[in-house]
Scaffold this motif. Structure first.
Motif, mmCIF file in Angstrom:
data_model
loop_
_atom_site.group_PDB
_atom_site.id
_atom_site.type_symbol
_atom_site.label_atom_id
_atom_site.label_comp_id
_atom_site.label_asym_id
_atom_site.label_seq_id
_atom_site.Cartn_x
_atom_site.Cartn_y
_atom_site.Cartn_z
ATOM 1 N N TYR A 238 0.853 -1.199 0.000
ATOM 2 C CA TYR A 238 0.000 0.000 0.000
ATOM 3 C C TYR A 238 0.882 1.239 0.000
ATOM 4 C CZ TYR A 238 -3.238 -3.408 2.027
ATOM 5 O OH TYR A 238 -3.996 -4.515 2.270
ATOM 6 N N THR A 267 -7.637 9.691 -7.216
ATOM 7 C CA THR A 267 -7.483 9.340 -8.632
ATOM 8 C C THR A 267 -6.026 9.474 -9.065
ATOM 9 O OG1 THR A 267 -9.716 10.142 -9.021
ATOM 10 C CG2 THR A 267 -8.345 9.886 -10.963
ATOM 11 N N ALA A 270 -3.780 6.749 -7.458
ATOM 12 C CA ALA A 270 -4.017 5.465 -8.146
ATOM 13 C C ALA A 270 -3.295 5.457 -9.503
ATOM 14 C CB ALA A 270 -5.515 5.246 -8.332
ATOM 15 N N CYS A 273 0.361 4.784 -8.939
ATOM 16 C CA CYS A 273 0.565 3.356 -8.638
ATOM 17 C C CYS A 273 0.575 2.552 -9.941
ATOM 18 C CB CYS A 273 -0.557 2.819 -7.737
ATOM 19 S SG CYS A 273 -0.564 3.522 -6.087
ATOM 20 N N ASP A 274 -0.350 2.869 -10.829
ATOM 21 C CA ASP A 274 -0.443 2.125 -12.091
ATOM 22 C C ASP A 274 0.726 2.442 -13.023
ATOM 23 O OD1 ASP A 274 -2.694 0.966 -11.144
ATOM 24 O OD2 ASP A 274 -4.088 2.275 -12.213
ATOM 25 N N ASP A 285 -1.016 -4.861 -8.033
ATOM 26 C CA ASP A 285 -1.556 -3.504 -7.875
ATOM 27 C C ASP A 285 -1.172 -2.983 -6.498
ATOM 28 O OD1 ASP A 285 -2.916 -3.126 -10.296
ATOM 29 O OD2 ASP A 285 -4.543 -4.418 -9.602
ATOM 30 N N GLN A 287 -2.181 -0.808 -3.565
ATOM 31 C CA GLN A 287 -3.458 -0.256 -3.103
ATOM 32 C C GLN A 287 -3.223 0.966 -2.225
ATOM 33 O OE1 GLN A 287 -5.770 -1.447 -4.703
ATOM 34 N NE2 GLN A 287 -5.776 -3.677 -4.800
ATOM 35 N N ILE A 288 -4.331 1.641 -1.899
ATOM 36 C CA ILE A 288 -4.204 2.890 -1.130
ATOM 37 C C ILE A 288 -4.659 2.693 0.308
ATOM 38 C CG2 ILE A 288 -5.123 5.237 -0.913
ATOM 39 C CD1 ILE A 288 -5.163 5.369 -3.993
ATOM 40 N N HIS A 338 -14.323 4.915 -4.433
ATOM 41 C CA HIS A 338 -13.004 4.411 -4.847
ATOM 42 C C HIS A 338 -12.661 3.114 -4.120
ATOM 43 C CE1 HIS A 338 -11.579 7.815 -7.286
ATOM 44 N NE2 HIS A 338 -12.244 8.585 -6.450
ATOM 45 N N ASP A 340 -12.454 0.225 -4.990
ATOM 46 C CA ASP A 340 -11.595 -0.712 -5.716
ATOM 47 C C ASP A 340 -10.133 -0.435 -5.425
ATOM 48 O OD1 ASP A 340 -11.931 1.756 -6.988
ATOM 49 O OD2 ASP A 340 -11.450 0.954 -8.964
ATOM 50 N N ARG A 341 -9.824 0.756 -4.913
ATOM 51 C CA ARG A 341 -8.434 1.147 -4.710
ATOM 52 C C ARG A 341 -8.114 1.476 -3.264
ATOM 53 N NH1 ARG A 341 -5.109 1.463 -9.275
ATOM 54 N NH2 ARG A 341 -3.177 0.769 -8.288
ATOM 55 N N LYS A 343 -8.268 0.617 0.211
ATOM 56 C CA LYS A 343 -8.571 -0.613 0.953
ATOM 57 C C LYS A 343 -8.547 -0.377 2.460
ATOM 58 C CE LYS A 343 -9.177 -2.975 -2.672
ATOM 59 N NZ LYS A 343 -10.514 -3.454 -3.002
#
Ligand code: AHR
Length: 502
Positions: A238, A267, A270, A273-274, A285, A287-288, A338, A340-341, A343
């Motif tokens: 993370y 945003t 993320a 990260c990508d 991935d 995560q945040i 958000h 999905d990102r 956590k």
């Protein structure tokens, strides 16, 4: 009356909600620990000196994880001072907050307290004044079964079983010049990676959070994350984000738009990260972990007058008003959108210090911000639906185009629930909101909870703890598969539908 439309589709999902999204934070700061959760001489204390009234309120929030022991405090923390016989623990100067730390409550007590609070420990290591060696020893002390120096020391201290702490933060806000041992991104990245690498060798089950930026306003934001992740991608799971908002100019519309900034911040993190994942041809991935977030500004002036080098002063004790609860509700909606990102989320903090729960000698009470946190924690579970909001907008002075309505829908298959969280930021008008519910045939409204007050400045106090509290009197109905709800002007709402229930 303004009108808005919310569009969802059963198959269009954002993602599953990690239970740790509703975590919190306890730092050795002000009266969070001493007088907040631990006060042996209080009539509310249990046999370990833990305040039972606080424990009850924390349990009612169902907090899944709590970050500890800081915060800025951790960057000067010697964990060895906080364990073992209490009479042998040294009092220390605590430079981050310029107070005296007695160490009468330490990491073993916190682990015990977390068990009683039905929550999990999220432990931070000191990467300010210390480094790899101490981080390694701390993992050994907490997570090793026995037969080694530090695991046996834990046993000697009365803790036969390891604490098995799963989530670890690699320092705190290392990008901030106010941090003890502040570092450049390159300096931090190397240290975090090396410390994290050894910590994972010690226990391969742990997860690691690297420090991201201390706020979207930080001049190094963006390049900090890219540099840190470039070095730590293989080691960490993370990247952290911290974000506090304040109202500094009397402009409520602008203050309530702050979650537009949070949305953009998430945003952008993320995307970084990508970017690093792509650059490294990675599979994982990052995560945040939004492990500090809240409103923080009311106490700024009072804190300038605090006497130095005292124990547990009234520090950062924001008294939250109704307007703050609206923004906290909106920030939670942004976090859910958000899911999905993001956590892990830690509302900062939990008791007395910028907190939903306050204590005094006569008891504990709930601040206004307790309520949106409470309802999201209890009912914002399951899966987030991609929630399209077609609502009128306004132009906020700093944050630009801002929808009057924040909204997110969540489904919980296990509980057979469909839950909507919404904030109407319009300071003058109610809003009629419609949502096509035909894919959820058989779901009926169980409750429509509203947090509303005509006075944005209304507060809860020790004398009047229920001035701002939720009511079950929301106006909503389902007719021909269309849900119609009236969201009062300046209100936070939760509409909970349950399969088969009236
Ligand atoms: O939560 C209060 C402080 O805010 C924390 O110690 C620090 O990490 C942040 O700046």
């Amino acid at each position: 009356m303004k009108k808005a439309q919310v569009i969802i589709d059963k198959e269009f999902l954002v993602g599953d909600i990690d239970k740790r999204l509703y975590g919190s934070f306890i730092e050795h700061l002000g009266r969070a620990v001493y007088e907040g959760i631990y006060q042996p001489d209080s009539p509310f204390a249990d046999e370990q000196g833990f305040r039972k009234d606080t424990l009850e309120l924390v349990r009612s929030l169902r907090v899944p994880i709590i970050r500890y022991p800081g915060g800025n405090f951790v960057s000067g923390f010697c964990w060895e001072d906080s364990v073992g016989p209490k009479e042998k623990r040294p009092a220390r100067v605590e430079p981050a907050w310029q107070v005296v730390e007695t160490n009468q409550f330490g990491l073993n007590e916190f682990a015990d307290w977390c068990k009683k609070a039905d929550t999990e420990v999220m432990m931070a290591v000191n990467l300010g004044t210390r480094g790899i060696e101490d981080a390694k020893n701390l993992v050994e002390y907490c997570n090793f079964t026995g037969g080694t120096k530090y695991s046996d020391l834990r046993k000697l201290h009365g803790y036969e079983e390891p604490h098995k702490i799963r989530t670890w933060c690699l320092g705190n806000e290392m990008d901030g010049p106010w941090q003890i041992g502040h570092k450049t991104a390159e300096e931090y990245a190397r240290l975090a990676n090396e410390a994290g690498k050894v910590m994972k060798w010690m226990d391969s089950d742990i997860e690691l959070v690297a420090c991201g930026s201390s706020g979207s306003h930080m001049p190094t934001f963006g390049s900090w994350e890219a540099t840190v992740l470039d070095e730590c991608y293989d080691t960490v799971d993370y990247i952290s984000m911290h974000q506090y908002y304040g109202k500094r100019d009397g402009d409520s519309a602008n203050f309530l738009a702050c979650n537009v900034d949070l949305d953009e911040f998430i945003t952008n993190v993320a995307a970084i990260c990508d970017y690093v994942k792509g650059k490294k041809h990675g599979k994982k991935d990052i995560q945040i972990s939004l492990d500090e977030w809240n409103v923080w500004y009311h106490s700024n002036e009072a804190d300038k007058k605090i006497e130095k080098w005292v124990q547990a002063p009234h520090q950062i004790e924001d008294v939250y008003n109704f307007e703050d609860a609206l923004l906290v509700g909106s920030m939670l909606i942004t976090m859910l959108r958000h899911a999905d990102r993001v956590k892990i989320g830690c509302m900062a903090q939990l008791v007395n210090v910028i907190a939903p729960i306050m204590t005094s000698d006569t008891g504990a009470w709930k601040q206004t911000i307790y309520y949106p946190y409470f309802y999201c924690s209890l009912y914002g579970q399951g899966t987030v639906l991609n929630t399209i909001v077609k609502a009128p907008v306004y132009e906020a002075r700093e944050h630009g185009v801002t929808p009057y309505l924040d909204c997110v829908a969540v489904t919980n298959e296990e509980a057979e629930e469909f839950v909507i969280f919404a904030v109407n930021k319009d300071l003058e008008e109610d809003m009629e909101v419609t949502l096509d519910l035909r894919q959820y045939a058989g779901y009926r409204i169980a409750e429509h909870i509203v947090l509303h007050d005509e006075d944005l400045n209304a507060i809860n106090t020790e004398e009047n703890p229920d001035r701002v509290s939720p009511r079950k009197d929301g106006q909503s109905s389902v007719s021909d598969g269309i849900l119609t709800a009236i969201m009062k002007s300046k209100s936070w709402n939760m509409i909970r539908l349950k399969k088969g229930e009236q």
